[in-house]
Design an enzyme around this catalytic site. Structure first.
Site, PDB file in Angstrom:
ATOM      1  N   ASP A 253       4.171  -9.108  -1.086  1.00 27.55           N
ATOM      2  CA  ASP A 253       2.812  -8.560  -1.023  1.00 27.55           C
ATOM      3  C   ASP A 253       2.762  -7.082  -1.408  1.00 27.55           C
ATOM      4  O   ASP A 253       1.681  -6.541  -1.623  1.00 27.55           O
ATOM      5  CB  ASP A 253       2.255  -8.745   0.394  1.00 27.55           C
ATOM      6  CG  ASP A 253       0.808  -8.310   0.535  1.00 27.55           C
ATOM      7  OD1 ASP A 253      -0.034  -8.799  -0.259  1.00 27.55           O
ATOM      8  OD2 ASP A 253       0.503  -7.495   1.416  1.00 27.55           O
ATOM      9  N   GLU A 258       2.117   0.198  -7.681  1.00 24.51           N
ATOM     10  CA  GLU A 258       0.950  -0.664  -7.586  1.00 24.51           C
ATOM     11  C   GLU A 258      -0.238  -0.022  -8.294  1.00 24.51           C
ATOM     12  O   GLU A 258      -0.372   1.200  -8.305  1.00 24.51           O
ATOM     13  CB  GLU A 258       0.591  -0.914  -6.115  1.00 24.51           C
ATOM     14  CG  GLU A 258       1.694  -1.617  -5.335  1.00 24.51           C
ATOM     15  CD  GLU A 258       1.312  -1.848  -3.876  1.00 24.51           C
ATOM     16  OE1 GLU A 258       0.214  -1.415  -3.474  1.00 24.51           O
ATOM     17  OE2 GLU A 258       2.107  -2.472  -3.146  1.00 24.51           O
ATOM     18  N   HIS A 281      -1.042  -6.743  -2.225  1.00 17.66           N
ATOM     19  CA  HIS A 281      -1.066  -5.858  -1.049  1.00 17.66           C
ATOM     20  C   HIS A 281      -2.277  -6.178  -0.166  1.00 17.66           C
ATOM     21  O   HIS A 281      -3.050  -5.291   0.202  1.00 17.66           O
ATOM     22  CB  HIS A 281      -1.092  -4.391  -1.483  1.00 17.66           C
ATOM     23  CG  HIS A 281      -0.548  -3.455  -0.441  1.00 17.66           C
ATOM     24  ND1 HIS A 281       0.147  -2.321  -0.748  1.00 17.66           N
ATOM     25  CD2 HIS A 281      -0.611  -3.491   0.928  1.00 17.66           C
ATOM     26  CE1 HIS A 281       0.495  -1.689   0.360  1.00 17.66           C
ATOM     27  NE2 HIS A 281       0.051  -2.382   1.393  1.00 17.66           N
TER      28      HIS A 281
END
Length: 398
Positions: A253, A258, A281
């Site tokens: 996750d 990111e 996430h």
């Protein structure tokens, strides 16, 4: 009083702050350092999630910033040492999304054990693959939890409730819940666990803690999950062990890098591998958790600016005082050195100030005292307190 809320924080936070007369500006995405520096002049309160980094450079450019609210669990995106030195208070939400993360972990463990992602893909492609091959119950299987904090310990309880045997490893002594068993080392846990789930915090020492060596120690055909921090896992090593078949499935996750906002392109070496669940996430991203986080952190910020309360602050001494006061309230953050309170109270006495209430707490190199005074406040008193070499930050609320 002005607040800036970034990264699509729940509107509940804006509502709570606005009720106290705080002017709130919002921004859907994260800001990089230069953007944040440009946005902070005139801002007293900053609200962020995990992608905005509040560095020493940012804090140096925002001397009037009173507090930072991390609307998430982790605070590794904030330079806590710099914030502490400057008397900038930091709050987070250590409990609000715990259940959301735990439920996703349980769902993913079952999905991986039953290989549901592959079944789903085949069904969408028109293939009817009714087979029990490679599909297992989780009841009776051994779950190894690395990191037994708020999330790890609650995962322990829920996993045991569905019939799993639970082992855990933590560098700190933690009370085992239910029938969970503590392992003396990570190696001991990896040798026994059939499913390994990481729940460590974001401290620098955890960077790269799980790589090729640790994957090799895991039992053949075991499952691996990481819903804590992206930088703790070597994703290339995980890919190698998935492709070889040593690891039967994984759920991830969090990632070392990111995208800042929804819709941006995402790439990972784990893409395209069977029985791998990749999520953006969203471990704590449920409607319930976001409401709770918005309410909790905004409530801490509201109480801090209203009456100086620092209960559950991450980096400064914790002092709690109610709103009741007959006069001005002095909030004095200072270096925790011998004699500092004598200097503070000496100045108050010399100015003729009458102390109604006073509460002090210290934490490491920092001290924080709240003093309620009766009557009018002499402006010269504030100047003298600010001139003390031990003073880090002084604020007055009426």
């Amino acid at each position: 009083m002005k607040a800036l809320l970034l990264e699509n924080i729940h509107p509940e936070a804006e509502r709570l702050l606005g009720e106290r007369g705080i002017e709130v500006a919002t921004h859907k995405g994260a800001l990089d350092a230069d953007e944040l520096i440009d946005a902070l002049p005139g801002v007293d309160l900053l609200g962020i999630r995990s992608k905005t980094h509040v560095t020493d450079e940012v804090l140096a450019a925002a001397p009037d910033l009173l507090a930072v609210g991390a609307f998430c669990i982790g605070t590794n995106q904030i330079d806590l040492a710099s914030a502490t030195t400057r008397g900038t208070t930091v709050f987070n939400a250590p409990f609000s999304n715990t259940r959301s993360v735990v439920e996703l972990v349980i769902a993913e463990i079952i999905s991986l054990a039953r290989r549901l992602t592959e079944k789903n893909e085949k069904m969408h492609a028109g293939e009817w693959d009714k087979s029990a091959s490679g599909s297992h119950e989780v009841r009776g299987r051994t779950l190894g939890i690395v990191g037994y904090g708020n999330i790890g310990s609650q995962l322990s309880v829920v996993a045991e409730a569905i019939g799993m045997r639970v082992l855990y490893y933590d560098i700190a002594d933690k009370l085992a819940l239910g029938n969970a068993q503590r392992c003396d080392s990570l190696e001991e846990l990896l040798a026994e666990a059939e499913t390994v789930s990481l729940h460590v915090d974001g401290r620098d020492g955890n960077a790269g803690m799980f790589g090729a060596e640790q994957f090799a120690m895991m039992r053949p055909r075991s499952l691996f999950l990481n819903l804590c921090r992206g930088f703790v896992v070597d994703h290339d090593a995980l890919r190698d062990h998935l492709v070889s078949g040593h690891i039967a499935g994984a759920a991830v996750d969090v990632f070392p890098t990111e995208p800042k906002i929804a819709g941006e392109a995402f790439t990972s070496s784990l893409q395209g591998i069977p029985n791998v669940i990749l999520t953006p996430h969203v471990g704590g991203s449920t409607q319930e958790a976001q409401v709770d986080i918005g309410r909790f952190v905004a409530g801490k910020l509201r109480d801090f600016v209203t009456n100086g309360t620092t209960t559950m602050a991450v980096n400064v001494p914790q002092v709690a005082m109610d709103d009741t006061t007959l006069g001005p309230r002095l909030l004095h953050v200072h270096r925790n050195v011998p004699g500092v309170m004598g200097h503070v109270n000496g100045i108050l006495a010399e100015s003729g100030a009458n102390i109604e209430r006073q509460m002090l707490s210290t934490r490491g190199d920092l001290g924080y005292v709240i003093t309620d005074l009766a009557g009018q406040l002499d402006p010269a008193l504030l100047d003298r307190l600010r001139e003390l070499p031990e003073t880090v930050r002084l604020r007055v609320v009426d």
